[in-house]
Design a protein around this motif. Structure first.
Motif, mmCIF file in Angstrom:
data_model
loop_
_atom_site.group_PDB
_atom_site.id
_atom_site.type_symbol
_atom_site.label_atom_id
_atom_site.label_comp_id
_atom_site.label_asym_id
_atom_site.label_seq_id
_atom_site.Cartn_x
_atom_site.Cartn_y
_atom_site.Cartn_z
ATOM 1 N N ILE A 334 0.794 -1.093 -0.157
ATOM 2 C CA ILE A 334 -0.130 -0.050 0.181
ATOM 3 C C ILE A 334 0.976 1.276 -0.094
ATOM 4 O O ILE A 334 1.705 1.388 0.880
ATOM 5 C CB ILE A 334 -1.110 -0.004 1.280
ATOM 6 N N ALA A 335 0.809 2.054 -1.128
ATOM 7 C CA ALA A 335 1.708 3.043 -1.083
ATOM 8 C C ALA A 335 1.619 4.094 -0.132
ATOM 9 O O ALA A 335 2.504 4.930 -0.128
ATOM 10 C CB ALA A 335 1.666 3.506 -2.672
ATOM 11 N N SER A 336 0.892 4.227 0.813
ATOM 12 C CA SER A 336 0.642 4.907 1.794
ATOM 13 C C SER A 336 1.541 4.900 2.844
ATOM 14 O O SER A 336 1.652 5.435 3.811
ATOM 15 C CB SER A 336 -0.957 5.246 2.131
ATOM 16 N N TYR A 358 -0.934 10.014 5.246
ATOM 17 C CA TYR A 358 -0.924 10.223 3.813
ATOM 18 C C TYR A 358 -2.302 10.650 3.130
ATOM 19 O O TYR A 358 -2.312 11.743 2.568
ATOM 20 C CB TYR A 358 -0.592 8.714 3.165
ATOM 21 N N LEU A 359 -3.491 9.933 3.564
ATOM 22 C CA LEU A 359 -4.479 10.273 2.868
ATOM 23 C C LEU A 359 -5.168 11.673 3.197
ATOM 24 O O LEU A 359 -5.517 12.301 2.258
ATOM 25 C CB LEU A 359 -5.661 9.096 3.052
ATOM 26 N N LEU A 362 -3.597 13.858 1.133
ATOM 27 C CA LEU A 362 -3.986 13.911 0.002
ATOM 28 C C LEU A 362 -5.316 14.916 -0.404
ATOM 29 O O LEU A 362 -5.332 15.738 -1.154
ATOM 30 C CB LEU A 362 -4.186 12.503 -0.506
ATOM 31 N N PHE A 363 -6.232 14.610 0.765
ATOM 32 C CA PHE A 363 -7.685 15.186 0.784
ATOM 33 C C PHE A 363 -7.361 16.817 0.807
ATOM 34 O O PHE A 363 -7.824 17.572 0.415
ATOM 35 C CB PHE A 363 -8.606 14.724 1.736
ATOM 36 N N LYS A 365 -4.593 18.335 0.137
ATOM 37 C CA LYS A 365 -4.177 19.100 -1.191
ATOM 38 C C LYS A 365 -5.133 19.408 -2.125
ATOM 39 O O LYS A 365 -5.158 20.298 -2.751
ATOM 40 C CB LYS A 365 -3.205 17.917 -1.946
ATOM 41 N N PHE A 366 -6.248 18.321 -2.175
ATOM 42 C CA PHE A 366 -7.338 18.672 -3.249
ATOM 43 C C PHE A 366 -7.909 20.132 -2.522
ATOM 44 O O PHE A 366 -8.328 20.507 -3.596
ATOM 45 C CB PHE A 366 -8.294 17.430 -3.181
#
Lengths: 731, 731
Positions: A334-336, A358-359, A362-363, A365-366
């Motif tokens: 799992i890349a995270s 990580y996740l 990512l969010f 960033k969005f």
């Protein structure tokens, strides 16, 4: 503004520029100003040029002109060299374009008569002089002349491809040499982020176990990142107390005159802002507090190392090639988890961002991209809101005492006229910092990446708002038109957006308003000079304080590059349609080129070096400008009802393919460290101890190392981020 | 076609299906048919199920139902397991959607009366029965009912996200276990492409020097890829001669009857196609030729190894983790040189593509994408051209003897009517092979990647042509309408493209026309059975020839997956707008699920296993179907003038974000081998010799190893590509 006003404005700014130029040659000879005009040379131990007192006023020009790329890299680093290469590339592109466009297209346009015969006259006859030199003056029926403009569109594109291709290869070459020859600490260090909770044992055991099995010979040790809010707070307090103590001691020393050999011991009040409370002896009080805080800091350091470990670590290797391999490999399925990357240079680490999950990141960033998108598209809305709020009527209600001011009639008029504009100007001035702040929230781990991210956002802001002007008519435009009296980018933004049928030459003014004066100020450094002399006279007592007063920062690439890119976009868009834009743009970049070289060689002190990683972004944005220009031309040729307009279709596609190919071939070497670069043998390897020290944050450095570390830190003018979080080496 | 015709057609195909089902249970009990119904089990040494003669007709159903994932992986490999998981995911998505849509939306629709009261009546009243069950029957003013459909849109999306998320995690888990437990040759081997010309020494010295310095312990040796056209030609010739000899010997053996114990020695003519020339004894002649060719081949092998080396090589390591690291690292600064990647499995290497120069390959790829784009958009044009060319009048001119046939009146009518359609049907039948051929030209180095690339292109062809139907009206549609009499995908393509205001139910027919009959044929394997028995009776003489006659290939994923994906797209698009599509789609996939499991467990013999790398593509395409469906719904809700339609806007964005997040988190593990998977210790490591053998092409294998290699090859039914180029191990 008519043609004569344009010439007057141009002449005025040129005159100011000449005055500033002479000021510079005169001021830079005075030895008390050396720290302002040669700070980089001084901090590198070179001092001002030898003939500084007797040199000709143009010596700086020769020096900047003749400096080799190697000298620039040695003194100012690869980042500055890449910025100069960028200016160089732009100059080449515009120069080669002008070589065809000016002598061929301008005569074709000036001998045409569309504006004098066609129904549609130029909107503002005052611009007639320049207008006749543009494609607008070619009549629709004059097909053979339009062909020449079409050829020019191809010429511009091909020239851009060739120049960018060669520059990319050149920069990669230079970067290769620099990276492979110098052993830099980040080449031996891998940043491992998002570690899963260790199943048994400590974090460092977890990391050690994995890498020791994988690379028993090359892996040395790991440094687990810790939360540092508390230690960093204590460290900052201690540091400022030490500065205070030194300042007080210096004041005490200076007070020992011949008349009063015992001197006056400085005192201060302990209460709020030193205004209230009991008076104490500053030196004794500071010494006492420092002793106290040192003990507290030591305890906090121990606690942090033991208890505040986070889910990321720096893995240190004794082999650059292995470190490079590890930093490029996917470790977990799992890349995270277990994300590896080359560690940032120690000076440019954004400590607080190293351990984001990580996740969520990512969010986030969005979310930030979306926010920036909204800012770019709707930036006028909050400004209108603020200006409405700060209109005089509302201000009177909110801040009653303002009423008395408003009663003065002249002031009232001025305020009524300028308050809304003021809001806009303040917004535009704050925009880079706002974008930098937002980029930081994205979770970016290095300062150079932050700068790139900010420059990207700022570029999009510029471009979208240039082209918004084309599509959004009347209202917004008129609202902003009032501000054209203020020199500044907003003028160029909106003026460039006038449809090509109108006169393009308002763009020139935008180009010219600022740059002569701006470059003159940049070179003469009048503002830093004045500030330095005031500080030195009234505030600074210790050597350290004086150094802080003159030390310049690094180049502000995140504002410089987008500003340049806006000019590139305008020049590319109008290079063919109105070729007279080219001489002005070339002048802008030629002046910029020589002054940036001078400043890079003598003034700005880089805090860190990203190894020229700005280049791929600059290249991509020049290509973006080219695509915009190609689409604009496609539109304008269609307006001319030229049946062969479709021949322009392949151009944007060719640009996209060119960008893709460059990216495929060259970008990898900027994104990661190619193994072949770092598989050469090194003469002097850095010791593991020095690597550990480099990646230990200042506020976790043991007390006895403080003094040295501090001096070192000061020399590079402490990065504020350095103290907000950090790493700890497990004992 | 009215409702009764629809029911009739459904009943007919169901009846055919039942007949085929019984045929299957009956035929699969006969031992001479075992090789057709249990070839996988036989080739794995398991033989048919034990109770095969006495089992109930439904035993296969129970076996297919009960088989665990582990059994499937062990027998059929990860690829088949992933395909079954894909069907499973689709079934779950459609099932959960139906769980909400059918009981809630259908009653809402059926109790509305838009069609009976509104001005716009359904275009074809014959479909009224189904039409009343769709959203079209909800009146615009009936806001509260439309809300239910909006909720269903969210339900469909969320269900898809949840199912795909879980499936992705599940498949990654399964893949992890398979990859980490089994030491496969490709895990130890790195493919190095686009080597620059060696500055001194040979190619293998060049590769050895680099990797030995980098990984002195882990690197073993390299195999330089060579051009193999000549050796491969000789090898193929030799192979067919050996087969011919065996065949002749078998014929000779069988001719030795009791009456004629000396037998008849087979003879053949040496000239063209065995029709002309001198008659010779086949056995003697073949033996002689084989001796000759063997010598030639050995010489050619030596020459190839020495002189035909190309710019790529396989680097063999003794450590999976190091090989994985190297395969993920950028080596040269210019990415077009020293490109590394994990080697493909030996069986699936496309030898001819290993040594393409980088930039030409990139441009070739662009060219092919452009060509495929043209095929997808304008595929009707060449077909019209061909049909015009093959119209009777033209044919008469081109092929004069056809005139006599045309004179027969019935034939003339039939040909006039069907010739254009025939061209289309042939094109659609050849399309997968054409796309496969184009993908191969792209320079893809492994067969599994070729299959994925072809499936992708085919999917886009399907989707674009479904939606072309929506936008392109009249002409094209009418031209194609004639073909609806032919069962086939083109029906579903065009019928699905009718605007949603019309009846959606034509799509059902498309679903139903084919799949009952198709699945029945798939299960009963009537066609392969007949071909096998004919071949066995009349052509096959040796054991080898009989095995070739029954051996089935692997699953044709490149046609199966896009066909399934088209149904998924249609089902997703109409799941909310016309929920009655769901039961039919579920039936299609349920049947598919059970039959594919049966075939995977008993029939198809995989040639290679890509480790389920098809999954990310399947997942991406399900999400593409979802985005298309969400945009369709957005459009249709707007047609209904529903003011809250904007609430559907976040859905496509959410899907894109979901796709991005999945890609970021999970895709890396499919693209490369994560280090943690391969850093576990292995019980039995493959020897370097076995790795070298695996990556040596058959036509370069020394003569004495031929016989074994050949047998092995046959068992997996030789991949044709295996003999077109190859690698050589430097002595």
């Amino acid at each position: 503004m008519d043609t004569s006003a344009f010439v007057t404005s141009l002449a005025t700014s040129f005159a100011i520029f000449i005055v500033l130029l002479f000021l510079y040659s005169w001021l830079s000879r005075t030895s008390s100003n050396f720290v302002i005009y040669y700070p980089l040379r001084i901090s590198r131990g070179l001092g001002p040029p030898e003939d500084v007192k007797s040199r000709s006023p143009w010596a700086w020009l020769r020096e900047a002109w003749q400096a080799s790329e190697k000298e620039i890299i040695d003194l100012a680093g690869l980042d500055a060299a890449v910025y100069i290469n960028f200016l160089d590339a732009v100059l080449q592109i515009l120069g080669y374009s002008a070589f065809f466009c000016v002598p061929v297209l301008v005569p074709l346009a000036v001998t045409s008569d569309n504006y004098s015969t066609a129904v549609r006259a130029p909107t503002d006859p005052a611009f007639g002089g320049f207008d006749k030199l543009s494609m607008g003056n070619i009549a629709k029926k004059n097909k053979s002349r339009i062909w020449a403009f079409l050829i020019a569109a191809y010429w511009l594109s091909i020239v851009t491809y060739i120049v960018l291709w060669q520059k990319y290869k050149h920069i990669i070459n230079v970067r290769d040499q620099v990276l492979s020859a110098n052993a830099r600490p980040e080449q031996f260090t891998v940043l491992v982020q998002n570690l899963p909770p260790p199943t048994n044992g400590t974090r460092s055991e977890q990391v050690d176990a994995f890498f020791r099995k994988l690379h028993p010979d090359a892996y040395e040790k790991c440094l687990v990142v810790t939360k540092l809010h508390k230690s960093s707070k204590l460290w900052t307090k201690l540091d400022s107390l030490k500065r205070k103590l030194k300042h007080a001691e210096a004041v005490f020393g200076q007070s020992k005159t011949k008349d009063k050999p015992e001197g006056i011991r400085p005192q201060h009040k302990t209460g709020f802002l030193g205004l209230v409370g009991a008076k104490v002896d500053t030196i004794d009080n500071s010494k006492e507090k420092i002793k106290d805080l040192s003990v507290k800091l030591q305890a906090e350091q121990k606690r942090t190392i033991a208890e505040e470990q986070e889910a990321s670590a720096f893995a240190i290797f004794n082999n650059r090639a292995v470190a490079a391999e590890v930093s490029q490999s996917a470790i977990a399925t799992i890349a995270s988890k277990w994300r590896t990357s080359q560690a940032p240079e120690p000076e440019e680490i954004v400590w607080g961002n190293l351990s984001m999950p990580y996740l969520p990141q990512l969010f986030r960033k969005f979310g930030i991209y979306f926010l920036v998108f909204l800012i770019i598209i709707f930036y006028m809305i909050p400004i209108s809101f603020v200006s409405a709020l700060t209109s005089l009527d509302n201000l009177e209600k909110l801040v009653p005492f303002i009423k008395s001011i408003v009663k003065i009639k002249v002031l009232n008029t001025v305020l009524q006229a300028y308050l809304p504009q003021l809001a806009l100007i303040i917004f535009l001035a704050l925009l880079p910092s706002l974008l930098m702040f937002l980029s930081k929230l994205e979770g970016i781990v290095s300062h150079s990446h932050l700068v790139r991210a900010t420059a990207g956002k700022y570029f999009y802001f510029n471009v979208v708002n240039v082209f918004l002007g084309v599509t959004i008519s009347g209202t917004v435009f008129n609202a902003l038109k009032k501000i054209t009296k203020q020199p500044g980018q907003i003028v160029s933004l909106l003026d460039a957006s006038l449809p090509p049928q109108a006169s393009f030459f308002i763009t020139y003014i935008a180009l010219l308003y600022v740059f002569f004066v701006g470059y003159g100020l940049e070179l003469s450094r009048l503002v830093p000079l004045i500030i330095f002399h005031i500080k030195k006279r009234f505030l600074c007592k210790t050597e350290e304080e004086i150094r802080d007063a003159w030390a310049p920062g690094p180049f502000n690439y995140h504002t410089h590059v987008p500003a340049d890119m806006l000019i590139v976009t305008i020049a590319a868009c109008y290079a063919v349609l109105a070729p007279m834009v080219l001489p002005f743009a070339i002048m802008y970049f030629a002046l910029g080129w020589i002054i940036v070289r001078n400043q890079a060689l003598k003034v700005y002190i880089p805090k860190y070096d990203s190894g020229g990683r700005m280049w791929p972004h600059m290249q991509a944005r020049i290509l973006a400008a080219l695509v915009i220009s190609q689409i604009t031309m496609l539109g304008y040729f269609s307006v001319k009802k030229f049946v062969f307009s479709f021949l322009l279709f392949p151009l944007p596609i060719a640009t996209l393919i060119f960008a893709y190919v460059c990216n495929k071939l060259f970008y990898t070497a900027f994104r990661v460290t190619p193994i072949s670069l770092v598989s050469t043998d090194l003469k002097d390897m850095p010791s593991v101890a020095s690597l550990v020290e480099a990646y230990t944050p200042t506020c976790l450095t043991p007390e006895d190392k403080f003094e040295d570390a501090e001096k070192f830190e000061d020399a590079r003018s402490t990065a504020t981020s350095r103290t907000s979080s950090g790493i700890t080496s497990p004992a």
